[in-house]
Write a protein that holds these residues in place. Structure first.
Motif, mmCIF file in Angstrom:
data_model
loop_
_atom_site.group_PDB
_atom_site.id
_atom_site.type_symbol
_atom_site.label_atom_id
_atom_site.label_comp_id
_atom_site.label_asym_id
_atom_site.label_seq_id
_atom_site.Cartn_x
_atom_site.Cartn_y
_atom_site.Cartn_z
ATOM 1 N N PRO A 1 -10.125 -3.139 -1.609
ATOM 2 C CA PRO A 1 -8.957 -2.645 -2.348
ATOM 3 C C PRO A 1 -8.880 -1.125 -2.352
ATOM 4 O O PRO A 1 -8.795 -0.500 -3.410
ATOM 5 N N MET B 1 -8.414 2.598 0.609
ATOM 6 C CA MET B 1 -7.825 2.982 1.885
ATOM 7 C C MET B 1 -8.909 3.321 2.899
ATOM 8 O O MET B 1 -8.638 3.980 3.892
ATOM 9 N N ASN C 1 0.813 -1.225 0.000
ATOM 10 C CA ASN C 1 0.000 0.000 0.000
ATOM 11 C C ASN C 1 0.842 1.269 0.000
ATOM 12 O O ASN C 1 0.564 2.226 0.731
ATOM 13 N N ARG D 1 -5.306 2.742 -6.955
ATOM 14 C CA ARG D 1 -5.223 2.139 -5.624
ATOM 15 C C ARG D 1 -5.683 0.684 -5.631
ATOM 16 O O ARG D 1 -5.083 -0.166 -4.972
ATOM 17 N N LYS D 2 -6.691 0.394 -6.398
ATOM 18 C CA LYS D 2 -7.190 -0.982 -6.431
ATOM 19 C C LYS D 2 -6.143 -1.911 -7.038
ATOM 20 O O LYS D 2 -5.834 -2.969 -6.482
ATOM 21 N N LEU E 1 2.080 4.810 -0.827
ATOM 22 C CA LEU E 1 1.229 5.938 -1.180
ATOM 23 C C LEU E 1 1.395 6.303 -2.655
ATOM 24 O O LEU E 1 0.401 6.524 -3.350
ATOM 25 N N GLU E 2 2.630 6.363 -3.145
ATOM 26 C CA GLU E 2 2.770 6.506 -4.592
ATOM 27 C C GLU E 2 2.629 5.102 -5.174
ATOM 28 O O GLU E 2 3.377 4.198 -4.829
#
Lengths: 733, 207, 329
Positions: free
Chosen positions: A652, A654, A192, A276-277, A194-195
């Motif tokens: 998937p 945050m 996970n 993100r997913k 962040l970038e």
């Protein structure tokens, strides 16, 4: 990809030790080492000037996207991207897999495209028509191991490892006055970062420049060359800033190769960043771990027997192995591990691979055994440690930490205080490898006194850029501001990937040696000018002078003027004697548990940690805070949750993939062992050790508070309330 | 083998008087690019625009930014991809992590969960607007001094959330600091120092 | 997200006029904290967004009878900090103050909070074609239901996500709705709907061409209020369970009670058995515990969410004690 698995770090081959004059100075002689030097790129980062891969905007740049399998297991029947290819703004489309190929997890890449903006790319993705035949899948370890499990993997759903044995468990159990037999488990979590993973690729003829969010610029360059079948010399990878890796970013991955191919097809730069997913589904994870353990202890508190079967999932084809037992002396032990495959994304090294699992699966057991023999948990651990050594200091650290923590106030298991809030203390121990080798560097000193240090390493937020400048400044007797460090580019000399906590120990000796050589070259000019033997000269306080004789010297700028039109340009590399491997540490935790809601609130964490010679104390502390916070999330919050029926990830994002926030972080006390016995070991590395054992300390504190033993992570309210219920009914203690 | 342009100096979106006049003229044309739905809504008295590109004018860090974008483009994406203001980041894109935090009309907001088109007429502040050259905003300086960052990807969002906090509570208590920053996540785990930095900020006036 | 047309009306009439009768086709855009995320995941694919923030009432005003009228465009942050709200309806101010994060509270509106769609991860992931998206099943019973409902019997098992809705029901609020057919006032307790196969694609009675414009609160009277939320993470999390308790006192005993629970059912859940258990009792540990037990009568936990029963009991008990000014933990 490097294997940082069992204990991390590259083994040190017998190599040439650095000359004595390049050795690290003693503490009283050092000017910058082990002080608080502020992060050099702090201003650019806080001002939003730092350009990450995600921020790269190139003229004419297109946006790449990947269409992925929604199914856990399927065969691709057909791919029709004709409508997508004709959609507004679309400039390139390619199949990543062909009809007939198998997809093994939700998120497996199938088709890729590039368009003039993201909105057009998203629209085009919706027009790609892939038809699948779904295949039998397994979503959980239990499903995969069941006797009637569908065979979802060509080599079988599981892979049994060999037994690791020492002594004779059967004899050991005969000596046992008490035996604990239980199952311990940790769960899958994702990096996970962040970038997200991704790259911007731009071709100039057959030369590729790739801005990549990576922890290994040189390794990624080689990865592009292999993946595209082009000479490595044709590839340049640039990573000035990157937004977190934690072990998951060591190469171009599928998205990098895809991006480069899209850019070739479209004849335009392409930036392809995962969302993100996708980041959760297809960029790696920490494998799960379950261990069924039977362990015995003698009446006077000595561990005497151990028999464990462990298993876990590393996804659809990777291992889940981890060290077990962990740290403590279990004579007469046997352990067998089995890899279990499920239809999910594969694991990748995640900050201290294997150790958080091994630590958790051992440390709860240790508290249970301590209770059996009615010993204090710290005293019990000290009694069962391996022999003390510079990389095995737990005995001493437990004593130091227990005192600082106020461990003597710990009550026996189960807080007797009335009321729903129970308080408890727990402890744990950890080790890690670190160490490093192989880095090369280049130093230019110009006649105007400016110093440029080049090294093809990368700064993940670990402070590498600052460390490079600090070591150079220390060596050249200059302030940090006089050094221009240049990193994050494969045009700079070779360095390894930032994994295994090996960067500081790999890079700083290289900088030290190379700057040492540059200083030697400068001294060759200064010596004659001063009428002294160059070998008597040292760099100190902005001057080049005879050791202990400042009057026989000159200011740095004047010394450099002597270079005239011939600047110093020196190559150097890592040498021995400046670094080593093996760190040890312990952690303590205090928690409050609300027995009526199952909510855990961590009050305090304390760590006693060594890492050899500390280069920058400020940055080392930041790494330590960060590792501990990550382990808090591992203990309490984050969880990669797959729907047990479909095998698809339900969180998937945050929102329900939960991580610590500001209000969830307790008081954290860091005791770094900056002492002569550790300094003399040279640079070792701090990135991973602090994240190993916090979760175990928290779990033990929860046990101490509640009087019930929870043997799996994460420590959710559901689990805690259920354990309390069970305890009322029949007991889990 | 160097790329054609220095990546550190990419194209900058420039605002000129000419572009202002151009877009002012275009706004009346925008009515022509909408479809049937617009005709219906015209009778209700409110003009429907899109779904294609429409002129959108934003005031960012005190400067005017003229764009032609679809209504669906978020404030975050509009500034990052059309105005090259890449300081604030896209991380979760769902309003849960705070990396995109900007200050709009004095309030911290998730710019990923705000449309650019609805941000017209508002004062938008991004992280780029806080500092000029080497002069950092007091919050930014406090972050550097306390080493309240590591990889830095969450940092612009935390900085903006902290600025909004201090402009509302110039001497925040520890509780106010935690509450004020609870909308931001750091994966590197720098919270301890972010909180310390906020406790040391001086010189931010109430907004 | 899918491309959409956009309109920004300046008054209620134009806003209503910009909506349509087909569910999901023209949607109101308030704070955007819920809708835009759903659109990015293609769970909502409207052809048009109607920005209602400039069209709806953004004020909080006293009503002639001593109550308050709260406009749908009021931001949650402003609701949380409004002195009159905090004084007259402390549970509403408290609930608003615990919504999400500062950024969400700054953008989110009262109307958006009341009408937001569920957080259910099957609903929010496009891959799962569930009842609420026109499919023919709910994935929760056989799947991951640790955050789903402990009351109700399907066909869906979502928990209603609104924090403000629960105290609104507890205080006896009414909601004002406006459509081309005119205005209607609906009791908050009747606004939210338990799921049936016919109504499953919505969580309330609001029609697609109807706008939620106001919360209308009656004068609170002489009441003692408690509001207790249980969250796992302190920083940003959805509550596991929470409760608002509004006690109309009769001397030192409770005259009548309203006990409403959140995050346990598809609607804000009125616990009438708990209300009966409290009537005539003093506020103390015993009555609070009895109310808590009664409140969870009829709970039907699913395979993963039995723990919610205990958590909800604790929320009710502590809300009652809080109303009595008795320290909880």
């Amino acid at each position: 990809m490097p294997n940082f698995f069992q204990g991390g770090g590259r083994g040190q081959q017998p190599v040439e030790p650095a000359p004595a004059k390049y050795m690290w100075p003693e503490k009283d002689k050092a000017t910058l080492l082990t002080t608080d030097v502020k992060r050099l790129d702090g201003p650019d980062k806080v001002a939003g000037r730092a350009r990450y891969t995600y921020d790269i905007n190139r003229p004419g740049m297109l946006y790449g996207k990947i269409v992925r399998s929604p199914h856990a297991h399927a065969r691709i029947v057909s791919i029709d991207s004709s409508a997508a290819a004709k959609a507004p703004g679309v400039k390139a489309v390619m199949n990543v897999k062909e009809p007939g190929a198998e997809v093994m997890y939700q998120g497996d890449p199938v088709v890729a495209l590039a368009a003039d903006n993201e909105e057009h790319a998203w629209d085009a993705m919706r027009l790609v028509d892939v038809k699948y035949d779904t295949l039998p899948h397994v979503a959980t370890v239990e499903q995969s191991m069941a006797p009637d499990a569908p065979q979802a993997f060509s080599g079988g759903n599981t892979k049994q490892g060999n037994a690791e044995e020492n002594g004779t468990p059967e004899d050991g159990f005969k000596q046992a006055a008490h035996v604990v037999e239980a199952t311990y488990a940790t769960h899958v979590i994702t990096h996970n970062c962040l970038e997200t993973h991704g790259t911007a690729c731009e071709w100039d003829g057959d030369k590729l420049t790739a801005w990549v969010s990576t922890q290994a610029v040189h390794g990624t360059k080689d990865g592009f060359a292999r993946g595209l079948n082009i000479p490595a010399a044709n590839v340049r990878v640039i990573t000035q800033y990157m937004g977190g890796g934690f072990g998951s970013k060591f190469g171009p991955d599928s998205q990098g190769i895809i991006c480069a191919k899209l850019a070739k097809q479209a004849n335009a730069p392409v930036k392809l960043m995962l969302d993100r997913k996708e980041e959760h589904l297809d960029t790696g994870n920490r494998p799960s771990a379950t261990a069924h353990i039977r362990a015995g202890v003698t009446s006077d508190g000595k561990l005497c027997a151990y028999d464990a079967q462990s298993w876990g999932t590393g996804g659809n084809s990777q291992t889940s192995n981890f060290p077990l037992p962990y740290i403590y002396n279990f004579p007469n032990r046997r352990r067998v591990h089995k890899d279990v495959y499920i239809n999910a994304g594969n694991q990748r090294a995640m900050r201290a691979p294997g150790h958080p699992q091994g630590c958790f699966c051992t440390e709860i057991l240790m508290d249970e055994l301590a209770d059996r023999v009615k010993m204090d948990p710290v005293a019990f651990r000290i009694k069962n440690l391996p022999d003390k050594a510079p990389n095995a200091m737990w005995g001493e650290y437990f004593e130091i930490g227990a005192k600082a923590f106020g461990w003597e106030k710990r009550h026996p298991t189960g807080d007797p205080t009335p009321g729903p809030i129970k308080n408890g203390y727990g402890c744990s121990a950890h080790r890690w490898g670190g160490g490093g080798s192989g880095t090369r560097a280049h130093v230019d000193i110009a006649a105007d006194g400016s110093v440029v240090v080049k090294c093809g390493t990368q700064d993940l937020g670990t402070g590498t850029r600052t460390i490079v400048a600090l070591v150079a400044a220390e060596t050249l007797g200059l302030p940090v501001s006089a050094i221009h460090p240049e990193i994050g580019d494969t045009e700079y000399p070779q360095s390894g990937g930032s994994g295994g906590s090996t960067t500081a120990a790999s890079v700083s000796p290289a900088i030290r040696v190379t700057c040492g050589k540059a200083l030697d070259a400068l001294a060759e000019k200064v010596g004659p000018a001063l009428g002294v033997d160059p070998t008597t000269l040292v760099a100190s306080n902005g001057r080049i002078q005879v050791k202990d004789n400042p009057s026989k010297g000159m200011a740095w700028k004047d010394a450099c003027k002597l270079l005239g039109t011939t600047p110093i340009s020196v190559d150097g590399q890592w040498m021995g004697g400046l670094s080593s491997t093996g760190t040890s540490g312990v952690q303590f935790s205090e928690v409050d548990v609300d027995m009526e809601t199952g909510i855990v609130r961590i009050k305090r964490i304390l760590t006693v940690q060594d890492c050899g010679l500390i280069i920058d104390k400020l940055l080392t502390e930041s790494q330590t805070y960060g590792g501990i916070v990550g382990s808090i999330s591992f203990a309490l919050y984050e969880d990669r949750i797959l729907d047990r029926v479909t095998g698809q990830m339900v969180n998937p994002n945050m929102e329900f993939y939960m991580m610590s926030g500001p209000s969830d972080v307790p008081k954290i006390d860091i005791m770094l062992m900056d002492r002569p016995d550790q300094r003399s070991r040279g640079v070792i590395g701090i990135g991973e050790p602090p994240t190993v054992s916090t979760a175990a300390a928290i779990a033990n504190a929860v046990r101490n508070a509640t009087g019930v033993t929870i043997r799996s992570l994460p420590l959710t309210p559901a689990k805690i309330l259920q354990a309390i219920e069970q305890e009322k009914a029949g007991g889990t203690l | 083998m160097a790329p054609k342009d220095d990546p550190e100096k990419p194209e900058r979106f420039s605002v000129t008087r000419r572009s202002f006049l151009k877009t002012a003229g275009l706004s009346s044309l925008a009515a022509g690019v909408t479809g049937v739905a617009e005709a219906e809504a015209q009778t209700a008295g409110a003009r429907v625009v899109g779904p294609g590109d429409v002129p959108v004018t934003l005031t960012v860090n005190g400067r005017r930014v003229d764009l032609r974008i679809e209504p669906r483009v978020t404030l975050l994406d509009a500034l990052r991809t059309r105005a090259d203001l890449t300081g604030n980041k896209r991380v979760c894109d769902r309003g849960t992590c705070g990396a995109c935090t900007m200050i709009v009309d004095g309030r911290a907001v998730y710019s990923c969960s705000t449309l650019a088109i609805e941000s017209q007429g508002k004062q938008i502040r991004t992280v780029e607007g806080l500092s000029t050259g080497a002069n950092l905003h007091p919050v930014q300086q406090a972050f550097c001094d306390a080493d309240a960052l590591m990889c830095g990807f969450c940092t612009p969002g935390f900085v903006m959330a902290s600025v909004a906090l201090h402009e509302k509570h110039p001497n925040p208590t520890l509780e106010q600091i935690k509450r004020g920053l609870d909308g931001n996540i750091c994966r590197c785990g720098t919270f301890t120092r972010i909180i310390e930095a906020n406790q040391k900020v001086r010189g931010v006036a109430r907004a | 997200m899918k491309a959409f047309a956009y309109v920004n009306p300046t008054n209620e009439k134009d806003a209503v006029g910009a909506l349509g009768t087909e569910r999901g086709k023209f949607l109101p855009l308030a704070g955007g904290q819920d809708l835009l995320a759903r659109m990015k995941d293609y769970v909502a694919q409207p052809d048009r967004l109607v920005n209602v923030k400039g069209a709806l009432d953004a004020t909080i005003a006293a009503t002639p009878d001593g109550g308050l009228k709260i406009g749908a465009a009021v931001r949650i942050a402003d609701l949380a900090e409004h002195a009159q709200v905090a004084r007259l309806y402390p549970a509403i101010a408290k609930a608003a103050g615990e919504v999400g994060t500062p950024q969400i509270r700054n953008q989110g509106t009262v109307g958006g909070n009341i009408n937001q769609r569920p957080r259910c991860w099957y609903f929010r992931n496009e891959e799962f074609l569930c009842y609420k998206k026109g499919g023919n099943r709910c994935f929760a019973p056989a799947g991951e239901n640790q955050f789903h409902a402990i009351f109700g019997n399907g066909p869906t098992h979502i928990v209603h996500p609104s924090s403000v809705a629960v105290p609104a029901v507890a205080y006896g609020a009414k909601f004002r709705l406006v459509s081309p057919r005119g205005e209607r006032i609906v009791d908050a307790s009747e606004y939210f709907t338990m799921p049936t196969l016919q109504n499953v694609q919505s969580e309330n009675v609001l029609a697609p061409d109807e706008l939620f414009t106001h919360i209308i609160l009656p004068a609170p009277g002489n009441v003692k209020t408690g509001h207790y939320e249980v969250r796992y993470k302190q920083s940003h999390d959805w509550p596991i369970a929470f409760a608002t308790v509004v006690l109309t006192m009769n001397g030192s005993n409770i005259g009548s009670a309203r006990v409403v629970m959140g995050a346990v059912a598809p609607v804000p859940w009125r616990a009438q058995a708990a209300e009966q258990a409290l009537a005539g009792k003093p506020i103390d540990e015993r009555s609070a515990a009895a109310a808590a037990e009664a409140a969870l009568q009829g709970a039907r936990p699913m395979s993963q969410n039995g723990y919610k029963v205990q958590v909800a009991k604790t929320a009710v008990k502590r809300a009652v004690l809080q109303a009595g000014g008795i320290r909880t933990v």
